[in-house]
Design an enzyme around this catalytic site. Structure first.
Site, PDB file in Angstrom:
ATOM      1  N   ARG A  58       0.854  -1.190   0.000  1.00 57.94           N
ATOM      2  CA  ARG A  58       0.000   0.000   0.000  1.00 57.94           C
ATOM      3  C   ARG A  58       0.890   1.240   0.000  1.00 57.94           C
ATOM      4  O   ARG A  58       1.736   1.406   0.870  1.00 57.94           O
ATOM      5  CB  ARG A  58      -0.894  -0.005   1.243  1.00 57.94           C
ATOM      6  CG  ARG A  58      -1.662   1.274   1.424  1.00 57.94           C
ATOM      7  CD  ARG A  58      -2.664   1.229   2.582  1.00 57.94           C
ATOM      8  NE  ARG A  58      -3.215   2.557   2.771  1.00 57.94           N
ATOM      9  CZ  ARG A  58      -3.038   3.314   3.861  1.00 57.94           C
ATOM     10  NH1 ARG A  58      -2.370   2.851   4.900  1.00 57.94           N
ATOM     11  NH2 ARG A  58      -3.537   4.530   3.917  1.00 57.94           N
ATOM     12  N   HIS A 118      -2.935  10.988   0.853  1.00 57.93           N
ATOM     13  CA  HIS A 118      -2.438  10.656   2.199  1.00 57.93           C
ATOM     14  C   HIS A 118      -1.719  11.890   2.772  1.00 57.93           C
ATOM     15  O   HIS A 118      -0.491  11.980   2.742  1.00 57.93           O
ATOM     16  CB  HIS A 118      -1.498   9.448   2.102  1.00 57.93           C
ATOM     17  CG  HIS A 118      -1.153   8.802   3.421  1.00 57.93           C
ATOM     18  ND1 HIS A 118      -1.222   7.437   3.622  1.00 57.93           N
ATOM     19  CD2 HIS A 118      -0.737   9.324   4.599  1.00 57.93           C
ATOM     20  CE1 HIS A 118      -0.861   7.160   4.876  1.00 57.93           C
ATOM     21  NE2 HIS A 118      -0.557   8.274   5.476  1.00 57.93           N
ATOM     22  N   GLU A 171      -7.246   8.383   6.575  1.00 59.58           N
ATOM     23  CA  GLU A 171      -7.509   8.877   7.929  1.00 59.58           C
ATOM     24  C   GLU A 171      -8.066  10.301   8.016  1.00 59.58           C
ATOM     25  O   GLU A 171      -7.450  11.184   8.625  1.00 59.58           O
ATOM     26  CB  GLU A 171      -6.225   8.803   8.779  1.00 59.58           C
ATOM     27  CG  GLU A 171      -5.713   7.395   8.971  1.00 59.58           C
ATOM     28  CD  GLU A 171      -4.484   7.334   9.887  1.00 59.58           C
ATOM     29  OE1 GLU A 171      -3.891   8.379  10.193  1.00 59.58           O
ATOM     30  OE2 GLU A 171      -4.124   6.223  10.299  1.00 59.58           O
ATOM     31  N   ASN A 231      -6.919   1.592  10.133  1.00 66.33           N
ATOM     32  CA  ASN A 231      -5.545   1.691  10.613  1.00 66.33           C
ATOM     33  C   ASN A 231      -5.614   1.590  12.126  1.00 66.33           C
ATOM     34  O   ASN A 231      -6.202   2.452  12.783  1.00 66.33           O
ATOM     35  CB  ASN A 231      -4.925   3.038  10.211  1.00 66.33           C
ATOM     36  CG  ASN A 231      -4.743   3.174   8.716  1.00 66.33           C
ATOM     37  OD1 ASN A 231      -4.885   2.202   7.958  1.00 66.33           O
ATOM     38  ND2 ASN A 231      -4.429   4.377   8.268  1.00 66.33           N
ATOM     39  N   TYR A 254      -3.644   1.013  15.817  1.00 65.99           N
ATOM     40  CA  TYR A 254      -2.372   1.030  16.533  1.00 65.99           C
ATOM     41  C   TYR A 254      -2.489   0.772  18.023  1.00 65.99           C
ATOM     42  O   TYR A 254      -1.571   0.248  18.624  1.00 65.99           O
ATOM     43  CB  TYR A 254      -1.678   2.388  16.338  1.00 65.99           C
ATOM     44  CG  TYR A 254      -1.115   2.585  14.963  1.00 65.99           C
ATOM     45  CD1 TYR A 254       0.172   2.153  14.651  1.00 65.99           C
ATOM     46  CD2 TYR A 254      -1.871   3.188  13.951  1.00 65.99           C
ATOM     47  CE1 TYR A 254       0.696   2.321  13.390  1.00 65.99           C
ATOM     48  CE2 TYR A 254      -1.343   3.351  12.680  1.00 65.99           C
ATOM     49  CZ  TYR A 254      -0.063   2.917  12.398  1.00 65.99           C
ATOM     50  OH  TYR A 254       0.464   3.082  11.140  1.00 65.99           O
ATOM     51  N   GLU A 273      -3.176  -0.471   8.209  1.00 64.98           N
ATOM     52  CA  GLU A 273      -1.951  -0.147   8.953  1.00 64.98           C
ATOM     53  C   GLU A 273      -2.028  -0.779  10.336  1.00 64.98           C
ATOM     54  O   GLU A 273      -3.083  -0.763  10.977  1.00 64.98           O
ATOM     55  CB  GLU A 273      -1.779   1.376   9.161  1.00 64.98           C
ATOM     56  CG  GLU A 273      -1.455   2.157   7.917  1.00 64.98           C
ATOM     57  CD  GLU A 273      -1.317   3.666   8.167  1.00 64.98           C
ATOM     58  OE1 GLU A 273      -1.017   4.080   9.313  1.00 64.98           O
ATOM     59  OE2 GLU A 273      -1.515   4.425   7.205  1.00 64.98           O
TER      60      GLU A 273
END
Ligand SMILES: *[C@@H]1O[C@H](CO)[C@@H](O)[C@H](O)[C@H]1NC(C)=O
Ligand SMILES: *[C@@H]1O[C@H](CO)[C@@H](O)[C@H](O)[C@H]1NC(C)=O
Ligand SMILES: *[C@@H]1O[C@H](CO)[C@@H](O)[C@H](O)[C@H]1NC(C)=O
Length: 524
Positions: free
Chosen positions: A102, A147, A193, A333, A335, A407
């Site tokens: 990606r 992005h 995002e 994404n 985390y 992600e």
């Protein structure tokens, strides 16, 4: 001598990667055959080549050149120099047996001035080379159209995402991407995002255009309570219009699919009080459903409408009809997991009691004990169960949509990475991915239709306001020489996926010899 030592060290690393592989509980065969394993990057963070071949100036070029904005006053002018080393970088992916990658398109390489200037063919040639080389190696491109980096021209002309004109510019850019690359790119992600952009650029004001107001920050312009709502609205409509265009003019012929990606933290209540438990739901709604409810169901969550009233923009009937269902998969994404503390019933500081925050505060600590191991990013903690939970949440709130984890990654706390050998011997990153993948498998066994998992990131890169101080890569990058070295985690992925990284690193000269030379295709 030094070379022999390095080779010895790499051999030890390789052997420890093997032993990791032996006693681990996660196997490639826990995932479907056609599952995508890839790494993720973005244009401004890796490319460099910032004034080359006609590339225009982006918001991040301007911002990173303002002293004091980025740690160590670094910029993405060179970054990983991927612009010149992309063939080597594709070799790195290939050596780990990754079957997907990606990356994002630099808007100003293609359109230096947005729709107010010409198309830059040299930018198109660059991405054609990347796409063709990926396909030669059997690596499926997942392309993020936007992005974070956008033409400075659009900021100057009308304030970029603060204006509805930005929808038109985005669709203009997306159309060129579909036309030029859509014959080979079958997985599109419109925007990265939007919820992070609203937070960092328009609530906290630490990303360009640095808009904010107290108590969230100290900016020369902005309104942290209102602007994020407008920016999100424009980003969602830009997405919806690009998807509409793709579906009406390209999808049938090109046969690809399209979505958007949002950052999706998981949350747990700080205490077992019902107010903190309710705050978990609000956190998910005000951060994640803010993006996906409109895209799946055609409108903002009712909880947000109740709180914001007419401050929350509305979708017209036509807009509703194009935004509703404007996705082929849900991308997330992920985390970290954070605790939620209610601020509706009790006072909070730092804006936690504001509507834009969903009347809550988040923290990584309960009674000074962190929710998981701290990482190199403030407020990111290692909480593997969070991935299963966020996937469960997505599956339940938005049933029957394929899901892609676009992600997930780990940055080492600076204190753990004192020497190069420490940084390369990244056992914590290996454990991070093993445990998060095991959590993903549990979510899939619960019934989630997950199609892919992308590691952030292929290699250490320009981590926005952290500059080069935060390292997320499977590959270490020496920012002086720009050499790439595999970390233990790169070896682990190679052994997990059946790659041949050992050969590549045993003779590191392979990389240099092959620099930008192995592709045999010609371009004009
Ligand atoms: C960054 O630039 C600012 C302003 O010129 C200066 O005060 C600061 O010391 C610089 N920081 C570093 C790490 O060089
Ligand atoms: C905000 O900025 C002003 C002017 O630069 C400064 O005097 C003030 O201390 C800052 N306040 C905070 C909370 O940082
Ligand atoms: C890597 O780190 C682990 C501890 O995390 C240690 O046991 C091991 O000996 C280290 N390996 C090398 C090659 O330094």
């Amino acid at each position: 001598m030094a070379l022999i030592k390095t080779l010895q060290f790499l051999l030890i690393l390789f052997l420890s990667a093997q032993s990791f592989a032996q006693d681990e509980e996660i196997k490639r065969s826990d995932f479907p055959n056609h599952f995508f394993f890839g790494t993720s990057t973005s244009s401004y963070q890796i490319e460099g080549g910032f004034v080359e071949d006609g590339r225009g100036k982006s918001n991040w070029d301007v911002f990173s050149h303002i002293p004091g904005k980025i740690k160590d006053n670094d910029t993405g002018d060179v970054a990983d120099d991927h612009y010149h080393r992309f063939t080597e970088d594709i070799e790195l992916m290939s050596s780990m047996a990754m079957n997907a990658y990606r990356f994002s398109i630099s808007w100003t390489r293609i359109l230096p001035k947005g729709r107010f200037g010409d198309v830059n063919r040299r930018g198109i040639i660059f991405y054609n080379k990347i796409i063709d080389n990926l396909l030669l190696k059997g690596i499926e491109p997942f392309v993020t159209i936007h992005h974070h980096d956008l033409p400075d021209e659009l900021d100057k002309r009308y304030g970029s995402w603060m204006s509805s004109q930005m929808q038109e510019d985005f669709v203009y850019f997306a159309k060129i991407c579909f036309e030029e690359f859509g014959d080979r790119v079958k997985h599109w992600i419109t925007i990265n995002e939007p919820n992070l952009v609203t937070l960092m650029a328009y609530i906290r004001g630490v990303y360009p255009p640095a808009h904010c107001s107290p108590p969230f920050g100290n900016c020369s312009a902005g309104n942290s309570d209102i602007e994020p709502l407008i920016v999100m609205h424009n980003m969602l409509l830009a997405h919806a219009k690009a998807v509409f265009l793709y579906r009406t003019h390209f999808q049938k012929k090109q046969g690809g699919s399209i979505g958007i990606t949002a950052v999706g933290h998981m949350y747990e209540p700080l205490t077992n009080h019902e107010f903190d438990i309710e705050a978990v739901d609000r956190a998910l709604i005000f951060n994640f459903a803010w993006v996906y409810d409109p895209i799946v169901y055609g409108d903002y969550p009712k909880e947000m409408r109740e709180v914001f009233g007419s401050q929350l923009p509305s979708f017209s009937k036509t807009e509703k009809s194009i935004i509703k269902g404007s996705l082929d998969y849900i991308c997330v994404n992920h985390y970290t997991t954070l605790y939620t503390k209610d601020c509706l019933h009790s006072p909070c500081s730092n804006g936690g009691d504001r509507p834009i925050k969903g009347f809550l505060d988040t923290t990584g600590y309960r009674d000074s004990v962190s929710i998981g191991d701290p990482t190199g990013v403030d407020r990111f903690f290692v909480v593997p169960r969070g991935l299963e939970k966020i996937i469960n949440y997505i599956r339940q709130r938005y049933p029957n949509n394929p899901i892609v984890v676009t992600e997930n990654g780990y940055s080492m706390p600076p204190s753990d990475g004192k020497t190069l050998e420490d940084i390369i011997n990244d056992t914590k990153r290996v454990n991070f991915h093993k445990n998060y993948l095991a959590s993903l498998v549990r979510a899939m066994r619960n019934g989630a239709d997950v199609r892919g998992y992308f590691v952030w990131s292929l290699m250490d890169n320009f981590e926005w306001i952290d500059g080069f101080t935060t390292r997320f890569g499977l590959w270490y990058v020496d920012f002086q020489t720009l050499e790439r070295h595999p970390k233990l985690s790169a070896h682990w992925f190679a052994s997990f996926l059946g790659g041949n990284l050992h050969q590549l690193t045993k003779s590191s000269s392979i990389i240099d010899k092959k620099k930008n030379t192995f592709h045999s295709l010609t371009y004009d």
